[in-house]
Design an enzyme around this catalytic site. Structure first.
Site, mmCIF file in Angstrom:
data_model
loop_
_atom_site.group_PDB
_atom_site.id
_atom_site.type_symbol
_atom_site.label_atom_id
_atom_site.label_comp_id
_atom_site.label_asym_id
_atom_site.label_seq_id
_atom_site.Cartn_x
_atom_site.Cartn_y
_atom_site.Cartn_z
ATOM 1 N N HIS A 82 91.655 -3.007 -82.512
ATOM 2 C CA HIS A 82 90.956 -1.849 -82.155
ATOM 3 C C HIS A 82 91.945 -0.731 -82.366
ATOM 4 C CE1 HIS A 82 88.352 1.176 -80.141
ATOM 5 N NE2 HIS A 82 89.452 1.505 -79.472
ATOM 6 N N ASP A 161 79.875 2.513 -69.307
ATOM 7 C CA ASP A 161 80.922 3.291 -70.011
ATOM 8 C C ASP A 161 80.056 4.481 -70.808
ATOM 9 O OD1 ASP A 161 83.274 3.885 -71.227
ATOM 10 O OD2 ASP A 161 82.484 3.359 -73.289
ATOM 11 N N ARG A 168 82.200 12.740 -68.649
ATOM 12 C CA ARG A 168 83.454 12.829 -68.531
ATOM 13 C C ARG A 168 83.530 13.927 -69.368
ATOM 14 N NH1 ARG A 168 86.306 7.845 -70.552
ATOM 15 N NH2 ARG A 168 87.793 9.133 -70.868
ATOM 16 N N SER A 183 87.818 2.484 -70.409
ATOM 17 C CA SER A 183 86.580 2.789 -71.344
ATOM 18 C C SER A 183 86.726 1.803 -72.460
ATOM 19 C CB SER A 183 86.564 4.229 -71.707
ATOM 20 O OG SER A 183 85.677 4.173 -72.711
ATOM 21 N N LYS A 187 84.725 -2.097 -73.605
ATOM 22 C CA LYS A 187 84.009 -2.522 -75.015
ATOM 23 C C LYS A 187 84.490 -3.827 -75.536
ATOM 24 C CE LYS A 187 84.235 1.957 -75.487
ATOM 25 N NZ LYS A 187 83.957 3.525 -75.753
HETATM 26 N N1 URA Z 1 87.244 6.020 -76.853
HETATM 27 C C1 URA Z 1 86.848 5.670 -75.960
HETATM 28 O O1 URA Z 1 86.131 4.478 -76.233
HETATM 29 N N2 URA Z 1 87.037 5.919 -74.738
HETATM 30 C C2 URA Z 1 87.580 6.829 -74.182
HETATM 31 O O2 URA Z 1 87.455 7.230 -72.971
HETATM 32 C C3 URA Z 1 88.292 7.462 -75.116
HETATM 33 C C4 URA Z 1 88.182 7.160 -76.114
#
Ligand code: URA
Ligand code: CA
Length: 434
Positions: A82, A161, A168, A183, A187
């Site tokens: 990632h 999320d 946010r 976050s 994922k």
């Molecule tokens: N990318 C994400 O997936 N989450 C975040 O909080 C910031 C960047």
């Protein structure tokens, strides 16, 4: 349990229990706790932070808020990679077939691009016929047969999320290390990989502009991964300028092909070898990173990585003859050079600005529903530290419309040429393993 007490506890800097974190995530996902209370908690987290245990508990609660992908039918150690978001970041296109060519299973779930950073799926879809709409069964079968497949994001992954991220975004609480780390990791964990290699970008074009912050984010993510039983390693890499030369979908596929031939840009090749070595080690296919790197370099030189790319494209409906004849990829009608206005050394190439310019040409989406033009983008001829003479081309604009005056002005603003000596940014700053 009351949300009020949880907010108060975090406001006063105390550690939340796993039960309290689950109460808040489950209640928010089920729409039983209102946005205003969650906003207050997020702001308390922003100022008070979270302990390593709280971060892991928060991540697990978010993973469990929705579906989780089960990759257990795929043989071997599944390693995912990632990136925290770069401009012209062609690494996944190179890494997937390169690592797979050593037998490492690459089961990749990818997204479409939004804003100035590109998405892997858009890039791959510039290969005629290639598609990611495959069933989960086909996905598993393809990874077992060919060691690599890419599937589009589907299902109800980490709904907590999604809701938290939107909140946010409007409450000035995006930029919090515990919240970003949980976050991203939620994922990745929900997507089912056994091990995770993170490419945490740092510099002007990155989320985290200061090296110390990038390291802190990397450590937070590695700690979460290791606490929940997924081996995680992070590389801190430079995003003070775009990676490689190409920015734009088909242009990056072409760049990936050159890199898989062993003839790619130096920085892109080096980053792929660095990330790839970590992936190969985590998958147990090499004794250490030096051994892994030697094996990866061998497959760049002997054509096996490139062959793997052909097999991968073909298996998902793509025309693999683009690999030998890249002119079969979508091509822009106009190719316009951007001549340097003065002689000197390239001092800055603002990645965000160049990414935005490519998006304005049509390479990226301004909103989720924008159509994109797979052919357009930019190909740099110079990078930071390169000498340039007045009139020499800094980059080629690949466009499908003729009126480029505004884009050119923006591009000139994105590149500075200095007559003094220039320091070339480091590419790899650090490796974080715990
Ligand atoms: N990318 C994400 O997936 N989450 C975040 O909080 C910031 C960047
Ligand atoms: Ca690139």
């Amino acid at each position: 349990m009351r949300m009020y007490d949880i907010i108060e506890k975090k406001r006063d800097g105390k550690e939340l229990t796993n039960e309290e974190i689950q109460f808040f995530i489950n209640g928010y996902t089920a729409e039983e706790i209102p946005d205003y209370q969650v906003s207050a908690l997020l702001m308390a987290i922003f100022f008070q932070g979270m302990t390593a245990k709280e971060r892991a508990d928060l991540t697990k609660a978010m993973v469990e808020s929705g579906d989780q992908i089960d990759l257990s039918a795929i043989d071997g150690v599944k390693v995912d990679k990632h990136s925290t978001g770069g401009v012209g970041d062609t690494t996944t296109l190179v890494l997937a077939p390169l690592v797979a060519s050593l037998g490492v299973p690459v089961a990749k779930m990818s997204g479409k691009g939004l804003g100035h950073t590109g998405g892997t799926i858009d890039k791959l879809e510039s290969v005629p016929g290639f598609h990611v709409e495959i069933t989960n069964d086909a996905f598993v079968r393809l990874v077992n047969e060919n060691k690599v497949a890419v599937i589009g994001q589907s299902g109800n992954l980490t709904p907590a999320d999604k809701k938290l991220y939107s909140l946010r975004d409007v409450t000035a609480t995006v930029n919090s290390i515990p919240l970003i780390a949980s976050s991203i990791m939620s994922k990745k964990i929900a997507a089912g990989a056994d091990a995770i290699v993170l490419d945490v970008k740092t510099g002007e074009g990155a989320f985290m502009k200061v090296l110390e912050d990038s390291k802190e984010l990397a450590k937070a993510m590695v700690s979460i991964g290791n606490q929940v039983g997924r081996k995680t390693v992070a590389i801190i890499s430079d995003m003070n300028q775009p990676l490689g030369f190409a920015i734009g979908n088909a242009l990056e596929v072409k760049e990936a092909i050159e890199t898989l031939r062993g003839k790619g840009p130096r920085d892109l090749t080096e980053l792929c070898l660095t990330l790839g070595s970590q992936m190969v080690v985590l998958a147990g296919m090499a004794t250490d990173v030096d051994d892994a790197r030697a094996k990866l370099m061998e497959n760049l030189e002997n054509g096996k990585a490139l062959e793997q790319f052909k097999v991968f494209l073909k298996a998902q409906g793509g025309d693999s003859s683009v690999v030998d004849d890249p002119t079969l990829l979508p091509e822009a009608a106009y190719k316009v050079e951007l001549p340097a206005k003065s002689t000197g050394t390239v001092e800055a190439m603002f990645a965000n600005e160049l990414g935005t310019a490519a998006m304005q040409l049509g390479a990226g989406r301004a909103t989720k529903d924008s159509m994109i033009d797979l052919a357009v983008g930019l190909v740099l001829h110079k990078k930071i530290g390169d000498k340039v003479s007045e009139g020499e081309s800094l980059l080629t604009i690949h466009a499908n419309n003729e009126d480029l005056e505004q884009i050119k002005a923006k591009l000139y603003d994105s590149i500075t040429i200095s007559t003094k000596s220039v320091t070339v940014p480091t590419l790899i700053y650090d490796t974080i393993t715990e």
